[in-house]
Design a protein around this motif. Structure first.
Motif, mmCIF file in Angstrom:
data_model
loop_
_atom_site.group_PDB
_atom_site.id
_atom_site.type_symbol
_atom_site.label_atom_id
_atom_site.label_comp_id
_atom_site.label_asym_id
_atom_site.label_seq_id
_atom_site.Cartn_x
_atom_site.Cartn_y
_atom_site.Cartn_z
ATOM 1 N N TYR A 1 0.886 -1.173 0.000
ATOM 2 C CA TYR A 1 0.000 0.000 0.000
ATOM 3 C C TYR A 1 0.920 1.218 0.000
ATOM 4 O O TYR A 1 1.824 1.331 0.830
ATOM 5 C CB TYR A 1 -0.891 -0.073 1.254
ATOM 6 N N ASN B 1 -4.754 1.774 -3.465
ATOM 7 C CA ASN B 1 -4.809 0.425 -4.040
ATOM 8 C C ASN B 1 -4.893 -0.623 -2.932
ATOM 9 O O ASN B 1 -4.570 -0.350 -1.784
ATOM 10 C CB ASN B 1 -3.604 0.147 -4.959
ATOM 11 N N ASP B 2 -5.358 -1.813 -3.316
ATOM 12 C CA ASP B 2 -5.376 -2.943 -2.374
ATOM 13 C C ASP B 2 -3.942 -3.330 -2.020
ATOM 14 O O ASP B 2 -3.018 -3.033 -2.791
ATOM 15 C CB ASP B 2 -6.002 -4.175 -3.037
ATOM 16 N N ARG C 1 -4.703 -4.500 8.475
ATOM 17 C CA ARG C 1 -4.361 -5.896 8.162
ATOM 18 C C ARG C 1 -3.952 -6.682 9.395
ATOM 19 O O ARG C 1 -3.950 -7.903 9.381
ATOM 20 C CB ARG C 1 -3.248 -5.921 7.099
ATOM 21 N N ASN D 1 -5.800 -9.410 2.856
ATOM 22 C CA ASN D 1 -5.928 -8.364 1.829
ATOM 23 C C ASN D 1 -6.500 -7.119 2.491
ATOM 24 O O ASN D 1 -7.541 -7.172 3.144
ATOM 25 C CB ASN D 1 -6.878 -8.867 0.721
ATOM 26 N N SER E 1 -8.386 -4.366 1.561
ATOM 27 C CA SER E 1 -9.147 -4.014 0.358
ATOM 28 C C SER E 1 -9.602 -2.571 0.366
ATOM 29 O O SER E 1 -10.117 -2.089 1.361
ATOM 30 C CB SER E 1 -10.410 -4.874 0.254
ATOM 31 N N SER F 1 -13.750 -0.111 3.025
ATOM 32 C CA SER F 1 -12.295 -0.293 2.910
ATOM 33 C C SER F 1 -11.809 -1.019 4.161
ATOM 34 O O SER F 1 -11.501 -0.407 5.178
ATOM 35 C CB SER F 1 -11.597 1.057 2.758
ATOM 36 N N ILE G 1 -2.709 -8.336 -7.500
ATOM 37 C CA ILE G 1 -3.509 -8.815 -6.358
ATOM 38 C C ILE G 1 -4.145 -10.156 -6.719
ATOM 39 O O ILE G 1 -4.097 -11.121 -5.939
ATOM 40 C CB ILE G 1 -4.598 -7.767 -5.969
#
Ligand code: DP6
Length: 421
Positions: A24, A37-38, A167, A175, A177, A187, A243
């Motif tokens: 990230y 972004n993921d 996370r 992930n 997300s 998110s 991903i």
């Protein structure tokens, strides 16, 4: 709730740290901390690296307070306040039984809290201590306030403390997300597989000696978002595809694919840092040497056996390897190239899971000095030694998510007064 009641309710929890294999880097919204972004990470075994936080709530407390590693710190930061506010908004009444008396404690979300986070690993390791710290704070406060929401909601709250923190709410492979809602409610972190899914994955962290001044990830990524065109390409075109491939590699425990993607993503992350104005240099000569060793090793094996990934701290350099048979040899190669200074003892040169030392036949420092040229140098590549360039190694593996610590003797808060012990 009667103010005369001076009860103190406490909770202690432990939360692991994590390292991203798809990074990230960059926010779409700075206040909500919405990543552009993921990302995918591996949670590290909390037996080797974790943070422990004790929190307390009481009608006797006059304001919110925090002691980080035992020292009182200001709570003015917006990120802490956002996390606190969000957890409080989910608080529920709780029944507490002490000395045989059952009490119904209400309105916990309206009371002040005391928080004592500690980072249980050397911050010099440059690992994402803020990730584990924020996640631990959110998790322990949620337990304290009897929050019923699941880990995905907690991960969205932790994300508002630090993007990588979301996370750490899960073990194994995760992930982070980034989805569509503008308020960030979707998110969240999602667990891809738990830590048992791939339990022969070994993680070695080489803590590189460095006096380099650090650019914090928060300000570094802000500058990258403002100035790098490569970042836009990365977030839109490269990461979405990676991903999908990384999820597949993890699902199938496909180490060569996992390694290729991990190294490529680390290298691209550092490329966008270089594409920033002014450029950000997170890696140093030792990092480059480690990359070169790993690349040569993989080349001599014919297929990737080791992966490297480097984050935004100058001191944190991380490698993965998988095959138990190859690991001792790989580690011998690491200690051959990066032997410790003479004043270092073996127990501080390798921490975490020290079985790697026995497997590599290293009983004391003399065994490291006696190591012969490692295999990747067969093809006449450098056999040079860089003594002291790696201060120490941490050996670990994928680990579980956060957990409440029930043993009261491990609480960092005095249960009577709600102050640090
Ligand atoms: C390179 O989560 O520390 O480790 O959201 O501003 O707190 P903030 O940043 P942070 O950034 C982590 C960046 C990274 C990559 C990663 O962990 O995904």
């Amino acid at each position: 709730m009667a103010n005369a009641e001076k009860w103190v309710l406490t909770v202690t929890a432990q939360t692991p740290t994590n390292i991203a294999v798809i990074k990230y880097w960059g926010k779409g919204d700075e206040d909500l901390i919405l990543p552009i972004n993921d990302s995918i990470s591996v949670t590290l075994d909390p037996d080797h690296l974790c943070t422990t936080t004790s929190v307390a709530v009481s009608p006797a407390f006059t304001h919110d307070r925090m002691w980080l590693n035992g020292k009182e710190v200001s709570l003015s930061g917006g990120r802490f306040q956002n996390c606190l506010r969000e957890v409080r908004s989910c608080a529920n009444d709780v029944e507490d039984e002490k000395e045989g008396v059952l009490k119904s404690l209400k309105g916990l979300g309206d009371l002040h809290v005391h928080m004592c986070p500690t980072i249980d690993f050397p911050t010099a390791a440059g690992l994402a201590s803020s990730a584990a710290g924020l996640a631990c704070l959110v998790f322990s406060l949620a337990k304290l306030m009897n929050v019923k929401e699941d880990h995905s909601r907690l991960s969205a709250i932790a994300r508002q403390g630090s993007g990588s923190a979301c996370r750490s709410l899960y073990g194994g492979f995760v992930n982070g997300s980034f989805l569509k809602e503008e308020n960030g409610s979707d998110s969240i972190a999602v667990q891809l597989a738990d830590e048992k899914h791939w339990d022969d994955l070994v993680i070695i962290i080489a803590v590189v000696s460095s006096r380099q001044k650090e650019t914090s990830s928060t300000s570094g990524m802000r500058e990258t978002v403002e100035t790098s065109m490569l970042l836009q390409h990365r977030a839109k075109e490269v990461v979405p595809e990676r991903i999908i491939q990384m999820e597949e590699a993890i699902k199938n425990r496909d180490f060569p694919a996992f390694a290729r993607l991990t190294c490529a993503d680390s290298n691209q992350f550092h490329a966008v840092c270089l594409d920033t104005l002014p450029p950000i240099f997170y890696m140093n000569d030792t990092s480059h040497r480690i990359i070169s060793c790993v690349e040569k090793w993989n080349c001599s094996e014919g297929t990737p056996q080791v992966a490297y990934t480097f984050d935004a701290g100058p001191k944190c350099r991380i490698n993965f390897t998988q095959t138990e048979k190859l690991l001792p040899n790989f580690f011998k190669g690491c200690s051959f190239h990066f032997p410790p200074n003479s004043d270092t003892d073996l127990n501080s040169y390798v921490i975490g899971d020290q079985t790697i030392l026995q497997d590599a036949g290293i009983k004391d420092l003399k065994d490291i000095e006696a190591l012969s040229t490692p295999p990747e140098t067969k093809e006449n590549l450098s056999a040079q030694k860089y003594r002291g360039d790696v201060s120490y190694f941490i050996c670990t593996k994928p680990g579980r998510g956060p957990a409440v610590v029930n043993d009261e003797s491990r609480s960092l808060i005095n249960p009577e007064f709600g102050l640090p012990k």
